[in-house]
Write a protein that holds these residues in place. Sequence first.
Motif, PDB file in Angstrom:
ATOM      1  N   ASP A 181      -2.824  -1.531  -3.045  1.00  0.00           N
ATOM      2  CA  ASP A 181      -3.874  -0.543  -2.755  1.00  0.00           C
ATOM      3  C   ASP A 181      -3.126   0.683  -2.696  1.00  0.00           C
ATOM      4  O   ASP A 181      -2.287   1.006  -1.442  1.00  0.00           O
ATOM      5  CB  ASP A 181      -4.451  -0.964  -1.353  1.00  0.00           C
ATOM      6  CG  ASP A 181      -5.534  -0.316  -0.797  1.00  0.00           C
ATOM      7  OD1 ASP A 181      -5.765   0.887  -1.686  1.00  0.00           O
ATOM      8  OD2 ASP A 181      -6.436  -0.539   0.232  1.00  0.00           O
ATOM      9  N   LYS A 188      -5.886  -1.408  -6.902  1.00  0.00           N
ATOM     10  CA  LYS A 188      -7.095  -0.762  -6.583  1.00  0.00           C
ATOM     11  C   LYS A 188      -6.475   0.819  -6.104  1.00  0.00           C
ATOM     12  O   LYS A 188      -5.517   0.967  -5.195  1.00  0.00           O
ATOM     13  CB  LYS A 188      -8.033  -1.466  -5.458  1.00  0.00           C
ATOM     14  CG  LYS A 188      -7.311  -2.021  -4.214  1.00  0.00           C
ATOM     15  CD  LYS A 188      -8.072  -2.578  -3.434  1.00  0.00           C
ATOM     16  CE  LYS A 188      -7.862  -3.308  -2.133  1.00  0.00           C
ATOM     17  NZ  LYS A 188      -8.591  -3.670  -1.273  1.00  0.00           N
ATOM     18  N   GLU A 232       0.733  -1.220   0.067  1.00  0.00           N
ATOM     19  CA  GLU A 232      -0.058   0.055  -0.132  1.00  0.00           C
ATOM     20  C   GLU A 232       0.780   1.451   0.073  1.00  0.00           C
ATOM     21  O   GLU A 232       1.817   1.360   0.608  1.00  0.00           O
ATOM     22  CB  GLU A 232      -1.053  -0.015   1.222  1.00  0.00           C
ATOM     23  CG  GLU A 232      -0.513  -0.202   2.578  1.00  0.00           C
ATOM     24  CD  GLU A 232      -1.221   0.026   3.559  1.00  0.00           C
ATOM     25  OE1 GLU A 232      -0.857   0.632   4.798  1.00  0.00           O
ATOM     26  OE2 GLU A 232      -2.361  -0.529   3.464  1.00  0.00           O
TER      27      GLU A 232
END
Length: 176
Positions: A77, A118, A53
């Motif tokens: 992410d 995402k 992330e």
Amino acid sequence: LKSPPPSLVMKFKHKNLISLVFALILLPYFNNAINDTTITECGVTISEPGRYELANDLTLNKPGGCIQIESDNVVLDCRNYKISPSFSCGDKTCRAITVEKPLPQGQPILQPKNIVIKNCNIENMVQAISVIATNAKIQDNELNGNYHGIVIGAMDPRIWSENVLLQSNKISGNSL
């Protein structure tokens, strides 16, 4: 063999059920805390499976790529942080996120498997997201002002992608 008394069996089942429910509720929190790897700058190659992330906006400061995913079983992410260049890309190579596993010269490119990208906000790149993969999901991204928003596969017919799902992406102002 004699069976245990029903009250003991019920207590045992009840305690196990409570433990199982507790474990299922908390497991995702522990799993994320243990396995998440934080990305804080461009120039990253992901070569190990896991969850990754962004911790902040990322700026590409020279031609090339920001994040290269070469491993199977990766979740990236971006947590709605932005990836953008610090210069005008023009005809230079500016890639935000690339999914492929290059091999030595003359050998084919391998397709990483089971990839999720995402919550990325990508602006002003030549290629925002480029994917050569099997079983990939690209979801909830915002891609603005890039030349290529999402590229799936390659120009070489020997290199392809399979089962790539695009879901809930906002793509605007991209040339192609």
